[in-house]
Write a protein that holds these residues in place. Sequence first.
Motif: not given
Ligand code: OGA
Length: 393
Positions: A194, A204-205, A210, A215, A240, A354-356, A366
């Motif tokens: 990532v 994500a990339y 997010l 996923d 995160s 999850h997310g960021r 990063r």
């Molecule tokens: C993902 C994701 C989390 C991050 O790649 O699906 O949720 O912290 N990444 O980058």
Amino acid sequence: MNVSNKIATPDNLFWPQRNSIVSATIIDKAVVLHWNDDQQSTLHPVWLRDNCCCEECLNPVTREHLLDLRDVPLDIRPSSVDIDAEGALVVSWSEGQHRSRYNPDWLHAHSTEARSQRDDQIRQWSATDLSEPPSLDAINGVVTDELLYEALVTILRYGMVRLRGLPTDPAQVETMALRIGPIRETHFNRIFDVISKADSDTLAYTSHHLAAHTDIPTRESPPGIQLLHCRIAEAKGGQSTLTDGFKVAHDIKRQFPAHYKTLISAKWCHANRAGATDYRWSAPIIGLDDRGEPLEVRLLPFSRAPLQADYKDMDSIYAALVCFMDLVNSPDYQISFPLAAGDLIMFDNRRVLHGRSEFYPKTGDRALRGTYIERDDVMSKIREFEQLRSRSS
Ligand code: OGA
Ligand code: ZN
Ligand code: ZN
């Protein structure tokens, strides 16, 4: 009373020696047991015969059935029952000379109202209960088997765990995954990085924020456990986030019952159309098990396909989805924390979203590296560790 495992382990699992049979009697054709905890079991004769674990009926090495159930008369009856010197139940049968012997803990676990281990261990949480994932420190960069066991039990309980102080080399995440179970491969890379890329085919990339998501809900069975290893954490931002989807489901059920009904029934399709593959799956946002308890949540907002529903239902389906999205992203439920280089988080991707937050690539690099395994790999590994422990104690 001391029943050794060796004499009567009727299947592959270890059964803690906690329960003893106070009395065993035949009533009609059933074997009725009274237990030291005041519970009672009424055991069906065919069920008992089916589960005989003698060497004729069960392969002692593979612990698989040798007995063909078609050879058991369905009107079979116990001719006598006894509790032997080691506390095991011994049953003699009306047919032939057969005798069966049963580990009392196994009988207790399979025939009383005892709640399953999994239910006992789940702890739902919100941001009021926790501000960070439960964390365990690697000792000099090493995760011992004891620490890994703690980590897996923590995943079972909270749906997440953070290991701290790992080396940051690229092999860490795969090595950790393979200590638990085989990698769950998907149509993305087996081990994925990532990082922010100019030509990214997924949000994500990039360096974007997010929102809370799971996923790969584009698959019939989304990956069970996600591992994310933080290798470089120099960029500003990129906190995160994690949210307990089961807790949100639990609270919506009470506070917004109409939305809950919609979330467990209305199907949303998630689709991934990048590249040559074309995976899609339609399922409710909250999936229930056969007892009506949440089994999984699915939500990847940027991969939602167009809603296919009757016009008259669209108001309520959209309102329920937005309610769920509001709560999983709200500070009441979502925890937000920085990942440091050397941290590795593991979470139940079918329970915890999850997310960021957005990060700023100009301020530094990063890099996270991730992979997936399945939920039942965690369960199997926990049992494996417990069997080893019980043998060595
Ligand atoms: C993902 C994701 C989390 C991050 O790649 O699906 O949720 O912290 N990444 O980058
Ligand atoms: Zn037998
Ligand atoms: Zn993700």
